[in-house]
Design a protein around this motif. Sequence first.
Motif, PDB file in Angstrom:
ATOM      1  N   THR A 312       0.990  -1.303   0.028  1.00 26.60           N
ATOM      2  CA  THR A 312       0.033  -0.016  -0.002  1.00 26.60           C
ATOM      3  C   THR A 312       0.752   1.239  -0.008  1.00 26.60           C
ATOM      4  N   ARG A 325      -8.479   5.705  -4.762  1.00 25.41           N
ATOM      5  CA  ARG A 325      -7.837   4.516  -4.495  1.00 25.41           C
ATOM      6  C   ARG A 325      -7.539   3.777  -5.841  1.00 25.41           C
ATOM      7  N   GLU A 347      -1.944  -1.198  -3.673  1.00 25.44           N
ATOM      8  CA  GLU A 347      -2.966  -0.027  -3.416  1.00 25.44           C
ATOM      9  C   GLU A 347      -2.269   1.118  -3.531  1.00 25.44           C
TER      10      GLU A 347
END
Length: 381
Positions: A312, A325, A347
């Motif tokens: 992430t 996102r 992500e």
Amino acid sequence: MRPAKRGKGEAPPDSADGPTIESLPDGLLQHILGFLDARQAVRTCVLARRWRHLWQSATSLRVWEAKLAKIRAFMEHLLLLRTGSPLHTFELWFDAFRDGDGPRVNFWVRFALLCKAQVLKLGSSFPVQTGFQLDDLPLVSQHLRVLVLAGVVLKNRTCDFLSCQSLEQLDIVKCLLPCVRKISSKTLKFLSIINCRFNQDQKTHFSDSPMGLQTAVLVLTLGTVVMTTVTLATVLKMTIGACSVLLEGLSEAENLSLIAESKTFVFKRDLKQCPTFSNLKTLLLNDYWCVAPDFHELNCILKHSPVLERLTVHLFSTGPKHKLRIRGSWNPAEISAAISDHLKIVEVKCEVIDNGVVKLLKFISTFNICFNIDEVEILQQ
């Protein structure tokens, strides 16, 4: 017929309309009183004869007061009348204090430990530069499991927790540690140090013996810190200010968050000898670690994370400021030997898709990860 005499600690029978608070046993009422401010708990003594002494054995003692001068006499009488009844939680929060309050508060803390307190929370909202000072003596307890200190000045021996044989959680928030050389514990599992100030001319070690940490949160504002514990098992989240933390100390983490605030400080020395994160499965980085054009820091960490499954990245935004996102996933059509073949989910959270975000997506795509810009998720309007 005269009703049978009620035994000590026995609740009165239920009324015809059903159970009432009076039907609860003394032990449960003492537990409930422990959630009240201590002065409110004491005032319940006027409710009925049964309540006259219940507060003296409340399982927790919580005091919230702006000025300590207002509760000096109250606390001294309160502790005297409790006669050493066991405590589960001792909690004291205050805004202002005087020089003469120091010995009193230190005595209250030691008294709570003598009462076998399992949770101890002490906090001041005073500026950390002139915060309340705990005695430079180790805390000694076989029962203390959770210790929370906020806005307090800690000396070297205060941070020796080897005598707290059951301590599992330590939270130090906005504290001043001017001469602390070592924070020691053999039982600690959860460590949180947030916005504290260390001596910038001295290194502070987190125990030279394994602490078996499961979670550590380090948000430091000043000083030099050396992690010598290499047994982080679950989560390590760091915000890097003017401090240096050896990456070697993080190499056993399974879930790792590296969030750097400084734009001038880089782990260049550590990255030259970057350790292998052999257990790392989840990684969170911010834009500090994702610098174009070569993305050296990101590239280095990814290549030393052989079992990484999820990445992430927070770009130029934090927390609730995230607006978008972008999800990426493993592309089975291609194989990349450059990084972990376990990496399946990526992500990227950001405010807007600009040139910097596009460059990062292109770089990550070289590692067999596909992004679909047309399916960007909007997190907030």
